[in-house]
Motif scaffolding. Sequence first.
Motif, mmCIF file in Angstrom:
data_model
loop_
_atom_site.group_PDB
_atom_site.id
_atom_site.type_symbol
_atom_site.label_atom_id
_atom_site.label_comp_id
_atom_site.label_asym_id
_atom_site.label_seq_id
_atom_site.Cartn_x
_atom_site.Cartn_y
_atom_site.Cartn_z
ATOM 1 N N TRP A 3 0.821 -1.201 0.000
ATOM 2 C CA TRP A 3 0.000 0.000 0.000
ATOM 3 C C TRP A 3 0.860 1.258 0.000
ATOM 4 C CZ3 TRP A 3 -4.809 -0.169 -1.367
ATOM 5 C CH2 TRP A 3 -5.528 -1.335 -1.196
ATOM 6 N N SER A 4 2.033 1.215 0.517
ATOM 7 C CA SER A 4 2.903 2.401 0.536
ATOM 8 C C SER A 4 3.359 2.768 -0.878
ATOM 9 C CB SER A 4 4.095 2.171 1.460
ATOM 10 O OG SER A 4 4.880 1.100 1.017
ATOM 11 N N TRP A 5 3.607 1.749 -1.709
ATOM 12 C CA TRP A 5 3.975 2.028 -3.103
ATOM 13 C C TRP A 5 2.794 2.654 -3.859
ATOM 14 C CZ3 TRP A 5 8.445 2.044 -5.605
ATOM 15 C CH2 TRP A 5 9.520 1.435 -5.005
ATOM 16 N N ILE A 6 1.633 2.120 -3.689
ATOM 17 C CA ILE A 6 0.448 2.653 -4.372
ATOM 18 C C ILE A 6 0.173 4.086 -3.895
ATOM 19 C CG2 ILE A 6 -2.046 2.370 -4.652
ATOM 20 C CD1 ILE A 6 -1.594 -0.651 -4.484
ATOM 21 N N GLY A 7 0.287 4.323 -2.617
ATOM 22 C CA GLY A 7 0.098 5.668 -2.067
ATOM 23 C C GLY A 7 1.143 6.635 -2.588
ATOM 24 N N ILE A 9 2.808 6.429 -5.499
ATOM 25 C CA ILE A 9 2.527 6.699 -6.924
ATOM 26 C C ILE A 9 1.347 7.660 -7.047
ATOM 27 C CG2 ILE A 9 1.722 5.636 -9.061
ATOM 28 C CD1 ILE A 9 3.403 3.158 -8.310
ATOM 29 N N ALA A 10 0.315 7.459 -6.240
ATOM 30 C CA ALA A 10 -0.840 8.350 -6.275
ATOM 31 C C ALA A 10 -0.445 9.768 -5.870
ATOM 32 C CB ALA A 10 -1.942 7.813 -5.356
ATOM 33 N N LEU A 11 0.432 9.883 -4.888
ATOM 34 C CA LEU A 11 0.887 11.192 -4.437
ATOM 35 C C LEU A 11 1.693 11.900 -5.525
ATOM 36 C CD1 LEU A 11 0.562 12.801 -1.853
ATOM 37 C CD2 LEU A 11 2.753 11.926 -1.087
ATOM 38 N N VAL A 12 2.547 11.164 -6.240
ATOM 39 C CA VAL A 12 3.335 11.747 -7.339
ATOM 40 C C VAL A 12 2.411 12.203 -8.461
ATOM 41 C CG1 VAL A 12 5.005 11.186 -9.152
ATOM 42 C CG2 VAL A 12 5.469 10.514 -6.797
ATOM 43 N N LEU A 13 1.412 11.369 -8.817
ATOM 44 C CA LEU A 13 0.466 11.754 -9.867
ATOM 45 C C LEU A 13 -0.346 12.981 -9.464
ATOM 46 C CD1 LEU A 13 -0.803 8.264 -11.095
ATOM 47 C CD2 LEU A 13 0.731 9.847 -12.278
ATOM 48 N N LEU A 14 -0.723 13.062 -8.217
ATOM 49 C CA LEU A 14 -1.456 14.213 -7.715
ATOM 50 C C LEU A 14 -0.584 15.472 -7.782
ATOM 51 C CD1 LEU A 14 -4.008 15.325 -6.368
ATOM 52 C CD2 LEU A 14 -2.960 14.791 -4.162
ATOM 53 N N ALA A 15 0.681 15.355 -7.416
ATOM 54 C CA ALA A 15 1.593 16.500 -7.470
ATOM 55 C C ALA A 15 1.786 16.970 -8.908
ATOM 56 C CB ALA A 15 2.936 16.141 -6.828
ATOM 57 N N ILE A 16 1.906 16.049 -9.858
ATOM 58 C CA ILE A 16 2.073 16.406 -11.264
ATOM 59 C C ILE A 16 0.823 17.111 -11.782
ATOM 60 C CG2 ILE A 16 2.280 15.458 -13.602
ATOM 61 C CD1 ILE A 16 4.167 13.343 -12.429
ATOM 62 N N SER A 17 -0.353 16.586 -11.465
ATOM 63 C CA SER A 17 -1.583 17.210 -11.945
ATOM 64 C C SER A 17 -1.789 18.583 -11.312
ATOM 65 C CB SER A 17 -2.787 16.301 -11.705
ATOM 66 O OG SER A 17 -2.983 16.095 -10.329
ATOM 67 N N LEU A 18 -1.439 18.729 -10.025
ATOM 68 C CA LEU A 18 -1.537 20.044 -9.395
ATOM 69 C C LEU A 18 -0.570 21.048 -10.018
ATOM 70 C CD1 LEU A 18 -1.956 19.242 -5.591
ATOM 71 C CD2 LEU A 18 -3.576 20.393 -7.093
ATOM 72 N N PHE A 19 0.627 20.601 -10.370
ATOM 73 C CA PHE A 19 1.602 21.476 -11.007
ATOM 74 C C PHE A 19 1.088 21.943 -12.370
ATOM 75 C CE2 PHE A 19 5.217 21.994 -13.887
ATOM 76 C CZ PHE A 19 5.829 23.082 -13.283
ATOM 77 N N ARG A 20 0.566 21.017 -13.143
ATOM 78 C CA ARG A 20 0.027 21.375 -14.463
ATOM 79 C C ARG A 20 -1.147 22.327 -14.327
ATOM 80 N NH1 ARG A 20 0.066 16.058 -18.315
ATOM 81 N NH2 ARG A 20 2.318 15.944 -18.544
ATOM 82 N N TRP A 21 -2.024 22.085 -13.388
ATOM 83 C CA TRP A 21 -3.194 22.925 -13.202
ATOM 84 C C TRP A 21 -2.787 24.338 -12.781
ATOM 85 C CZ3 TRP A 21 -5.322 25.215 -8.729
ATOM 86 C CH2 TRP A 21 -6.567 25.787 -8.916
#
Length: 187
Positions: A3-7, A9-21
Amino acid sequence: MSWSWIGGIALVLLAISLFRWSSGRGGRTSRAGCRRREFLFSPEERLFYAALRQALGEDYAIFGKIRVGDLVTPSAPRGELREAFEAVADRPVTFVLCRPSDLSVACAVELKQRPFPGTEAALPGDPLKRLCWAAGLPLVRFEVGSDYEAAEIRDTIARAVAAEPLPLAEPDGRREPHISCLDNFEI
């Protein structure tokens, strides 16, 4: 997979989408490969615009970056003027002065850089000057500088507008003389 790996990866994807937005919200960065220019005019043009505005006051409406093709149109389908028109039709004139009452074009104003020494002779004939002359549109050119005299600008434009009569051209391109006063005419 834990679960730590999935969390993570989700955190990195969230950071990328927030940066783009967040980067897309500013006017300076692009959303689709373009960005907005901050100013319509260069610093030199803005300086001259202020001097032009001061010199002319409310006598003329000042428009900028107007295409030559929107100011003049050659009447002949072929010929030297048509070639000159095609060479500069998409080029913008720095400023266009219009009469405020009806927004009719009174004068074209070009702000030009000082030429490098020796390049004046290498330049071919000036197609813009020929077109404006043929159309009866006064063309005034000022060199880029750091200081402009309002009185000099006003006088130069006044002389150009007064000196350029509107040509009376026939549909076939010929200019015929016209009698404007019959007071002293003898038959």
